[in-house]
Design a protein around this motif. Structure first.
Motif, mmCIF file in Angstrom:
data_model
loop_
_atom_site.group_PDB
_atom_site.id
_atom_site.type_symbol
_atom_site.label_atom_id
_atom_site.label_comp_id
_atom_site.label_asym_id
_atom_site.label_seq_id
_atom_site.Cartn_x
_atom_site.Cartn_y
_atom_site.Cartn_z
ATOM 1 N N ASP A 77 -2.383 12.818 8.931
ATOM 2 C CA ASP A 77 -2.309 13.899 8.255
ATOM 3 C C ASP A 77 -1.588 14.014 7.169
ATOM 4 O OD1 ASP A 77 0.076 13.651 9.279
ATOM 5 O OD2 ASP A 77 0.148 15.297 10.863
ATOM 6 N N LEU A 78 -1.336 12.717 5.974
ATOM 7 C CA LEU A 78 -0.545 12.543 4.944
ATOM 8 C C LEU A 78 0.617 13.808 5.569
ATOM 9 C CD1 LEU A 78 -3.813 12.224 3.023
ATOM 10 C CD2 LEU A 78 -2.381 10.063 4.037
ATOM 11 N N SER A 79 1.247 14.103 6.708
ATOM 12 C CA SER A 79 2.413 14.934 6.175
ATOM 13 C C SER A 79 3.503 14.227 5.865
ATOM 14 C CB SER A 79 2.893 15.513 8.403
ATOM 15 O OG SER A 79 2.617 14.253 8.803
ATOM 16 N N ASP A 80 3.663 12.884 5.955
ATOM 17 C CA ASP A 80 5.018 12.402 5.093
ATOM 18 C C ASP A 80 3.926 12.096 3.388
ATOM 19 O OD1 ASP A 80 2.811 10.203 5.993
ATOM 20 O OD2 ASP A 80 4.714 8.643 6.868
ATOM 21 N N CYS A 81 3.558 12.393 3.074
ATOM 22 C CA CYS A 81 3.167 11.758 1.958
ATOM 23 C C CYS A 81 2.359 13.547 0.599
ATOM 24 C CB CYS A 81 1.950 11.513 1.981
ATOM 25 S SG CYS A 81 1.546 11.041 -0.048
ATOM 26 N N PRO A 82 4.447 13.202 0.100
ATOM 27 C CA PRO A 82 4.381 14.775 -0.282
ATOM 28 C C PRO A 82 3.361 14.616 -2.325
ATOM 29 C CG PRO A 82 6.608 12.626 -1.232
ATOM 30 C CD PRO A 82 5.317 12.703 -0.046
ATOM 31 N N PRO A 83 3.142 16.184 -1.420
ATOM 32 C CA PRO A 83 2.177 15.967 -3.578
ATOM 33 C C PRO A 83 2.544 15.353 -4.428
ATOM 34 C CG PRO A 83 2.574 18.484 -2.152
ATOM 35 C CD PRO A 83 3.199 17.231 -1.291
ATOM 36 N N ALA A 84 3.483 15.553 -4.880
ATOM 37 C CA ALA A 84 4.505 14.967 -5.581
ATOM 38 C C ALA A 84 4.158 13.252 -5.860
ATOM 39 C CB ALA A 84 5.982 15.024 -5.703
ATOM 40 N N LYS A 85 3.668 12.791 -4.401
ATOM 41 C CA LYS A 85 3.478 11.594 -4.988
ATOM 42 C C LYS A 85 1.130 11.682 -4.682
ATOM 43 C CE LYS A 85 3.860 7.240 -2.363
ATOM 44 N NZ LYS A 85 4.245 6.034 -0.467
ATOM 45 N N ARG A 86 1.015 12.280 -3.657
ATOM 46 C CA ARG A 86 -0.796 12.406 -3.691
ATOM 47 C C ARG A 86 -0.632 12.331 -4.969
ATOM 48 N NH1 ARG A 86 -5.272 14.439 -1.508
ATOM 49 N NH2 ARG A 86 -6.515 13.053 -0.623
ATOM 50 N N GLU A 87 -0.522 13.411 -5.690
ATOM 51 C CA GLU A 87 -1.523 14.018 -6.878
ATOM 52 C C GLU A 87 -0.150 13.836 -7.726
ATOM 53 O OE1 GLU A 87 -0.806 18.220 -6.160
ATOM 54 O OE2 GLU A 87 -1.416 17.861 -4.285
ATOM 55 N N ARG A 88 -0.097 12.354 -7.808
ATOM 56 C CA ARG A 88 0.356 11.753 -9.195
ATOM 57 C C ARG A 88 -0.917 11.128 -10.485
ATOM 58 N NH1 ARG A 88 6.045 10.442 -10.019
ATOM 59 N NH2 ARG A 88 6.231 11.982 -8.847
ATOM 60 N N GLY A 89 -0.386 11.324 -11.100
ATOM 61 C CA GLY A 89 -1.343 10.326 -12.255
ATOM 62 C C GLY A 89 -2.666 11.119 -12.193
ATOM 63 N N ASN A 90 -4.082 9.616 -12.060
ATOM 64 C CA ASN A 90 -4.990 10.482 -12.147
ATOM 65 C C ASN A 90 -6.049 9.214 -11.907
ATOM 66 O OD1 ASN A 90 -7.923 11.550 -12.818
ATOM 67 N ND2 ASN A 90 -8.009 11.007 -14.873
ATOM 68 N N PRO A 91 -6.026 9.174 -10.350
ATOM 69 C CA PRO A 91 -6.368 7.171 -9.308
ATOM 70 C C PRO A 91 -7.975 7.541 -8.867
ATOM 71 C CG PRO A 91 -5.032 8.095 -8.167
ATOM 72 C CD PRO A 91 -4.845 9.393 -9.621
ATOM 73 N N ALA A 92 -8.679 6.333 -9.446
ATOM 74 C CA ALA A 92 -10.107 6.572 -8.982
ATOM 75 C C ALA A 92 -10.028 7.159 -7.746
ATOM 76 C CB ALA A 92 -10.745 5.342 -9.241
ATOM 77 N N LEU A 93 -9.294 6.554 -6.828
ATOM 78 C CA LEU A 93 -9.024 7.361 -5.156
ATOM 79 C C LEU A 93 -7.265 7.331 -5.195
ATOM 80 C CD1 LEU A 93 -10.553 4.670 -3.070
ATOM 81 C CD2 LEU A 93 -11.549 6.740 -3.874
ATOM 82 N N ARG A 94 -7.077 8.075 -4.489
ATOM 83 C CA ARG A 94 -6.192 9.260 -4.113
ATOM 84 C C ARG A 94 -5.701 8.512 -2.756
ATOM 85 N NH1 ARG A 94 -3.437 12.415 -7.681
ATOM 86 N NH2 ARG A 94 -5.353 13.791 -9.278
ATOM 87 N N ILE A 95 -4.130 8.216 -2.254
ATOM 88 C CA ILE A 95 -3.521 8.014 -0.386
ATOM 89 C C ILE A 95 -4.869 8.935 -0.232
ATOM 90 C CG2 ILE A 95 -1.975 8.383 -0.109
ATOM 91 C CD1 ILE A 95 -0.004 7.197 -1.689
ATOM 92 N N GLY A 96 -4.849 8.279 1.340
ATOM 93 C CA GLY A 96 -6.103 8.884 2.134
ATOM 94 C C GLY A 96 -7.617 9.339 2.018
ATOM 95 N N ASP A 97 -7.848 9.515 0.829
ATOM 96 C CA ASP A 97 -9.150 9.082 0.393
ATOM 97 C C ASP A 97 -9.534 7.705 1.162
ATOM 98 O OD1 ASP A 97 -9.158 11.581 -1.075
ATOM 99 O OD2 ASP A 97 -9.055 10.711 -3.166
ATOM 100 N N GLU A 98 -11.008 8.152 1.275
ATOM 101 C CA GLU A 98 -12.043 6.797 1.949
ATOM 102 C C GLU A 98 -12.223 6.337 0.356
ATOM 103 O OE1 GLU A 98 -12.632 7.812 5.201
ATOM 104 O OE2 GLU A 98 -12.887 5.536 5.247
ATOM 105 N N GLY A 99 -12.207 4.792 1.471
ATOM 106 C CA GLY A 99 -11.920 3.999 0.284
ATOM 107 C C GLY A 99 -13.067 2.763 0.839
#
Ligand code: C5J
Length: 222
Positions: A77-99
């Motif tokens: 549920d990404l409850s331990d992934c703060p927006p400051a980590k998940r939303e950083r930069g402009n990655p092709a896939l973010r943490i939690g996205d399906e790859g």
């Protein structure tokens, strides 16, 4: 006391208080479609250190010394992934996205697994960590205290991010820390060299560095 031939001077340790900590040797940092590649990194730099990391793991196991593995990953549920980590930069896939290897950096997904050659054995400590440092929001400190560990040998990736952060956390907690130079890697060679230099500068202000071979010789003789 036993000694590892290290820089800036020999690393003294007692065999009964030393452990190996292998940081984040996960598919997500080393294989196509994982977190490392999604950030635009050259992931081909990572797998060449696998033989040196494996040699360290095998050497510690053969000497009966603890091997501790860490994995950077988050709850589904990404409850331990703060927006400051998940939303950083402009990655092709973010943490939690399906790859292609499942959800990026989510616990239990294929991509978060440790590389098969370096897989933990049953009974070895595996620390799942949501941050860069392995002490933050994990039971690592308690586990080390239970084992009576005072000296830590580090390997893994990436040198200047999760490895260095964990070494600094460990140093502040009073552990004597050594980083195995050829068993750690960065996506940026200049960052790796700078990290090794800053760790051992000023009389080992954060810790020591040595080759994996020097570590293995010392623990085999200890
Ligand atoms: C990064 C890590 N580089 N294990 N994680 O985001 O160093």
């Amino acid at each position: 006391m036993a000694e590892i031939a290290a820089r800036p001077f020999p690393f003294a340790f007692r065999p009964e208080t030393v452990a190996l900590v292998v940081i984040d040797m996960q598919r997500d940092f080393a294989e196509p479609g994982g977190f490392g590649e999604s950030l635009g990194n050259d992931i081909s730099r990572i797998t060449p250190i696998v033989p040196a990391v494996k040699a360290l793991i095998d050497g510690f196991r053969a000497a009966g010394l603890p091997v501790i593995h860490t994995m950077e990953c988050h709850r589904p549920d990404l409850s331990d992934c703060p927006p400051a980590k998940r939303e950083r930069g402009n990655p092709a896939l973010r943490i939690g996205d399906e790859g292609p290897m499942g959800r990026i950096l989510v616990a239990g997904e294929p991509g978060t697994a440790i590389l098969p050659d370096l897989a933990p054995l049953p009974g070895e400590i595996v620390i799942e960590k949501p941050g860069k440092g392995a002490f933050y929001a994990t039971p690592l400190g308690e586990k080390l205290q239970q084992l009576g560990i005072r000296h830590l040998v580090f390997a893994g990736v990436t040198t200047e991010v999760c490895v260095q952060t964990t070494m600094r956390e460990a140093n502040d907690r009073g552990y004597e820390c050594l980083l195995a130079e050829d068993a750690t890697e960065s996506y940026f060679p200049e960052f790796k060299e700078a990290t090794l230099a800053m760790i051992r500068a000023q009389g080992a202000i954060v810790g020591w560095t040595a080759t994996a071979e020097a570590v293995l010789e010392a623990i085999a003789d200890a």
